[in-house]
Design a protein around this motif. Structure first.
Motif, PDB file in Angstrom:
ATOM      1  N   UNK A   1       0.848  -1.188   0.000  1.00 43.02           N
ATOM      2  CA  UNK A   1       0.000   0.000   0.000  1.00 43.02           C
ATOM      3  C   UNK A   1       0.882   1.236   0.000  1.00 43.02           C
ATOM      4  N   UNK A   2       0.531   2.189  -0.856  1.00 41.38           N
ATOM      5  CA  UNK A   2       1.230   3.468  -0.924  1.00 41.38           C
ATOM      6  C   UNK A   2       0.245   4.548  -0.480  1.00 41.38           C
ATOM      7  N   UNK A   3       0.453   5.096   0.695  1.00 34.33           N
ATOM      8  CA  UNK A   3      -0.375   6.201   1.173  1.00 34.33           C
ATOM      9  C   UNK A   3       0.261   7.482   0.665  1.00 34.33           C
ATOM     10  N   UNK A   4      -0.541   8.307  -0.001  1.00 33.27           N
ATOM     11  CA  UNK A   4       0.021   9.466  -0.712  1.00 33.27           C
ATOM     12  C   UNK A   4      -0.722  10.751  -0.393  1.00 33.27           C
ATOM     13  N   UNK A   5       0.016  11.859  -0.548  1.00 39.70           N
ATOM     14  CA  UNK A   5      -0.583  13.186  -0.478  1.00 39.70           C
ATOM     15  C   UNK A   5      -0.308  13.880  -1.804  1.00 39.70           C
ATOM     16  N   UNK A   6      -1.184  14.800  -2.149  1.00 41.01           N
ATOM     17  CA  UNK A   6      -1.018  15.503  -3.409  1.00 41.01           C
ATOM     18  C   UNK A   6       0.254  16.322  -3.367  1.00 41.01           C
ATOM     19  N   UNK A   7       1.048  16.254  -4.454  1.00 38.01           N
ATOM     20  CA  UNK A   7       2.339  16.915  -4.485  1.00 38.01           C
ATOM     21  C   UNK A   7       2.431  17.969  -5.554  1.00 38.01           C
ATOM     22  N   UNK A   8       3.667  18.264  -5.944  1.00 39.41           N
ATOM     23  CA  UNK A   8       3.950  19.289  -6.946  1.00 39.41           C
ATOM     24  C   UNK A   8       3.934  18.687  -8.346  1.00 39.41           C
ATOM     25  N   UNK A   9       3.892  19.543  -9.319  1.00 37.47           N
ATOM     26  CA  UNK A   9       4.002  19.121 -10.708  1.00 37.47           C
ATOM     27  C   UNK A   9       5.479  18.859 -11.020  1.00 37.47           C
ATOM     28  N   UNK A  10       5.752  17.807 -11.788  1.00 37.72           N
ATOM     29  CA  UNK A  10       7.124  17.496 -12.171  1.00 37.72           C
ATOM     30  C   UNK A  10       7.184  17.284 -13.676  1.00 37.72           C
ATOM     31  N   UNK A  11       8.380  17.479 -14.234  1.00 41.05           N
ATOM     32  CA  UNK A  11       8.591  17.201 -15.654  1.00 41.05           C
ATOM     33  C   UNK A  11       8.945  15.733 -15.791  1.00 41.05           C
ATOM     34  N   UNK A  12       8.334  15.059 -16.769  1.00 44.69           N
ATOM     35  CA  UNK A  12       8.626  13.649 -16.980  1.00 44.69           C
ATOM     36  C   UNK A  12       9.176  13.430 -18.377  1.00 44.69           C
ATOM     37  N   UNK A  13       9.954  12.368 -18.504  1.00 44.33           N
ATOM     38  CA  UNK A  13      10.443  11.946 -19.809  1.00 44.33           C
ATOM     39  C   UNK A  13      10.223  10.457 -19.918  1.00 44.33           C
ATOM     40  N   UNK A  14       9.768  10.015 -21.088  1.00 45.33           N
ATOM     41  CA  UNK A  14       9.629   8.601 -21.385  1.00 45.33           C
ATOM     42  C   UNK A  14       8.678   7.930 -20.525  1.00 45.33           C
TER      43      UNK A  14
END
Length: 103
Positions: free
Chosen positions: A90-103
């Motif tokens: 299980x991955x408990x998560x909070x909303x984060x920042x925008x990031x640049x992605x590649x591929x």
């Protein structure tokens, strides 16, 4: 609400020219189920300064390689807690920042 879904784990890729290169992220798709954070878990996390909003359960813990960020429904989330249960994680998560992605 529980449902099958897809998330994209974001692996950090350091720059090749030194410390001042921007960090980029490489996406990897995995299947999961999605549920809300429980009330007790939410309030305990709030006391620690965290704001968990969603829990993703991967059916095979081997699908997770320690990524700290993921993307779901065009939003980026930060993993604040992991919990291994048998073969699932299980991955408990909070909303984060925008990031640049590649591929």
């Amino acid at each position: 609400m529980i449902r099958a879904d897809v998330i994209y784990l974001l692996a950090e890729t350091p720059g090749t020219h030194g410390v001042f290169d921007p960090v980029t992220y490489t996406e990897r798709m995995v299947y999961c189920t999605v549920r809300s954070v429980g009330m007790n878990e939410f309030y305990r996390a709030k006391e620690q300064g965290l704001e968990p909003s969603v829990v993703f359960t991967l059916t095979a813990y081997a699908d997770y390689d320690g990524e700290r960020l993921l993307r779901w429904n065009d939003r980026v989330y930060r993993v604040v807690r992991t919990y291994v249960d048998s073969l699932k994680i299980e991955l408990t998560c909070e909303e984060g920042d925008t990031v640049a992605t590649t591929g």
